[in-house]
Design an enzyme around this catalytic site. Structure first.
Site, PDB file in Angstrom:
ATOM      1  N   ASN A 382      22.186 -54.808 -40.659  1.00  0.00           N
ATOM      2  CA  ASN A 382      21.815 -55.684 -41.769  1.00  0.00           C
ATOM      3  C   ASN A 382      22.144 -55.027 -43.105  1.00  0.00           C
ATOM      4  O   ASN A 382      23.162 -55.313 -43.710  1.00  0.00           O
ATOM      5  CB  ASN A 382      20.325 -56.040 -41.680  1.00  0.00           C
ATOM      6  CG  ASN A 382      19.966 -57.267 -42.513  1.00  0.00           C
ATOM      7  OD1 ASN A 382      20.453 -57.433 -43.623  1.00  0.00           O
ATOM      8  ND2 ASN A 382      19.123 -58.122 -41.977  1.00  0.00           N
ATOM      9  N   ASP A 383      21.296 -54.119 -43.547  1.00  0.00           N
ATOM     10  CA  ASP A 383      21.486 -53.515 -44.865  1.00  0.00           C
ATOM     11  C   ASP A 383      22.781 -52.716 -44.974  1.00  0.00           C
ATOM     12  O   ASP A 383      23.372 -52.621 -46.050  1.00  0.00           O
ATOM     13  CB  ASP A 383      20.293 -52.603 -45.195  1.00  0.00           C
ATOM     14  CG  ASP A 383      18.978 -53.361 -45.178  1.00  0.00           C
ATOM     15  OD1 ASP A 383      18.929 -54.465 -45.735  1.00  0.00           O
ATOM     16  OD2 ASP A 383      18.004 -52.850 -44.589  1.00  0.00           O
ATOM     17  N   THR A 384      23.237 -52.154 -43.861  1.00  0.00           N
ATOM     18  CA  THR A 384      24.429 -51.307 -43.899  1.00  0.00           C
ATOM     19  C   THR A 384      25.724 -52.092 -44.076  1.00  0.00           C
ATOM     20  O   THR A 384      26.783 -51.502 -44.246  1.00  0.00           O
ATOM     21  CB  THR A 384      24.525 -50.468 -42.608  1.00  0.00           C
ATOM     22  OG1 THR A 384      24.536 -51.346 -41.475  1.00  0.00           O
ATOM     23  CG2 THR A 384      23.358 -49.497 -42.512  1.00  0.00           C
TER      24      THR A 384
END
Length: 456
Positions: A382-384
């Site tokens: 997700n965030d990566t």
């Protein structure tokens, strides 16, 4: 003569520790590195029985046998997806052991309670206690026992007070080494400090936290090695502390955040969210359509994240990879430095599934290839892969290096729901024009892709 054998054995153990650590830097040699380090630990343990005037031999044997049996059974039973919390727990045990050594030596009436001795012992006790209690909280978070992020009013001020109180108590103990009550309060303060430092930290920062407590444990062990005049403990502790510190810095750099920010910003909470961003919505895709895109692609890049670990989908991912390769598709894996819940989490899972190391690339190696990729398959990350890290200066993750999957011609995201990642930040990639969402459990979604490709 006997003392010479003991000291040489400790030196040999330290050399084996260093060789093992060096080999762990390479995925291909990591398993051998663990064996080398294990042999070093065995030699150091056996040599300890040859130390002159060794006491409490029966208690040592009981602890050694029971501890080894417990570790063997738990290591055999633990799932690869639960490896982060086991590492967090074992990190804590190391710190707790160092603190226990300090406590025994500080209350030992025949020990040399000099200024240097007491200062080093207390330093190791404080660091080991913080690493122990902090690692236990990290374990509870990773295990899902402590799901909510806890942040008290004036949290940082409270932590500062605890730190100052612990240091003041340590100063008093330097002056009065045999003050048992002060020593007890000192340990309580240090343990509470570790808990309070870790409680507010969210899941997004767990890789950094685990690495930090690993470094603190190594430092504590090294300091207590000086107290016991044990060269193996000194060298092993220093090596672990130094490598853990370097790894912590690399993890923080991979998130573009300082260690101070990780510990005191209370960032990383899991938040819920809907699927609407500025009028844009996530676009769903069926497994059959996604399978067509992938089967007829020239190159597919798979980006795994913690969602893959939670779904235990690594074996299905490897099966999908082999199937695509049979169709003539080039498949590569892109691993972000902080993907998952611990450093190297995704690498461990993929290796366990049998994915060859040659197919696995880190961020710097793979980012340039996304623009030439037909399909990027995101599973659980997700965030990566969030473009907000590059595009939105107001985003909490702005500046964090990401895997640039958004540059691919097509992006398929396997995701259980429509919520955000650990940081609680909306992901711009999920509503991008070239992105389609394959909703569902990771393992089932990949199985559906496999079946759809086979039916083409």
């Amino acid at each position: 003569m006997l003392n010479t054998i003991v000291q040489f054995s400790f030196f040999l153990s330290a050399v084996l520790f260093i060789i093992g650590l060096k080999q762990m830097a390479s995925p291909k040699k990591a398993q051998k590195g663990i064996v080398w380090a294990g042999v070093g630990m065995l030699i150091a343990t056996l040599a300890s029985f040859l130390v002159p005037n060794l006491q409490n031999l029966s208690l040592i044997l009981i602890a050694l046998v029971s501890g080894s049996a417990l570790a063997y059974v738990s290591a055999k039973k633990v799932a690869m997806t639960d490896m982060p919390q086991m590492i967090a727990l074992y990190n804590g045990m190391g710190g707790g052991a160092a603190a226990a050594i300090a406590a025994v030596e500080l209350i030992n009436p025949i020990a040399e309670h000099s200024l240097i001795f007491t200062t080093i012992a207390l330093s190791g006790a404080m660091i080991g206690s913080v690493a122990f209690s902090g690692s236990i909280i990290a374990f509870a978070k990773l295990q899902g026992w402590q799901k909510k992020q806890v942040s008290l009013p004036a949290q940082n001020s409270l932590n500062a007070i605890l730190l100052i109180a612990t240091i003041v108590l340590a100063y008093k103990l330097v002056q009065i080494p045999d003050a048992t009550i002060i020593l007890t309060i000192f340990f309580v303060c240090a343990l509470v400090l570790g808990i309070m430092l870790t409680l507010p930290i969210g899941g997004a920062d767990m890789p950094v936290v685990i690495s930090l407590y690993n470094a603190l444990t190594g430092l504590a062990v090294g300091l207590e090695g000086f107290v016991l005049q044990n060269p193996a403990m000194m060298i092993a502790g220093i090596v672990v502390g130094a490598s853990g510190t370097l790894l912590t810095q690399l993890m923080a750099k991979a998130m573009n955040r300082s260690l101070f920010n990780v510990l005191f910003s209370n960032f990383g909470a899991t938040k819920s969210s809907d699927n609407n961003q500025d009028g844009k919505e996530m676009k769903a895709i069926e497994a059959s359509d996604a399978a067509v895109n992938m089967a007829y692609a020239n190159q597919v890049i798979i980006v795994p994240g913690y969602g893959m670990a939670a779904a235990a989908a690594q074996h299905k991912i490897w099966e999908l990879t082999q199937l695509l390769q049979q169709e003539g598709v080039t498949v590569k894996f892109a691993i972000h430095p902080v993907a998952g819940r611990m450093p190297g989490h995704m690498n461990v899972l993929l290796a366990e599934a049998g994915v060859p190391y040659e197919l696995i690339y880190d961020l710097e190696q793979i980012n340039a290839e996304f623009s030439n990729t037909d399909v990027s398959l995101i599973i659980g990350a997700n965030d990566t892969v969030n473009p907000a890290a590059e595009n939105d200066k107001d985003s909490p993750i702005y500046g964090m290096p990401i895997l640039k999957a958004q540059n691919s011609q097509n992006v398929i995201v396997i995701k259980r729901g429509k919520g955000t990642g650990f940081s609680g930040v909306q992901n711009e990639l999920f509503v991008a024009d070239n992105t389609k969402m394959l909703f569902g459990d990771g393992q089932k979604a990949v199985a559906d892709l496999i079946n759809a490709i086979k039916s083409l």
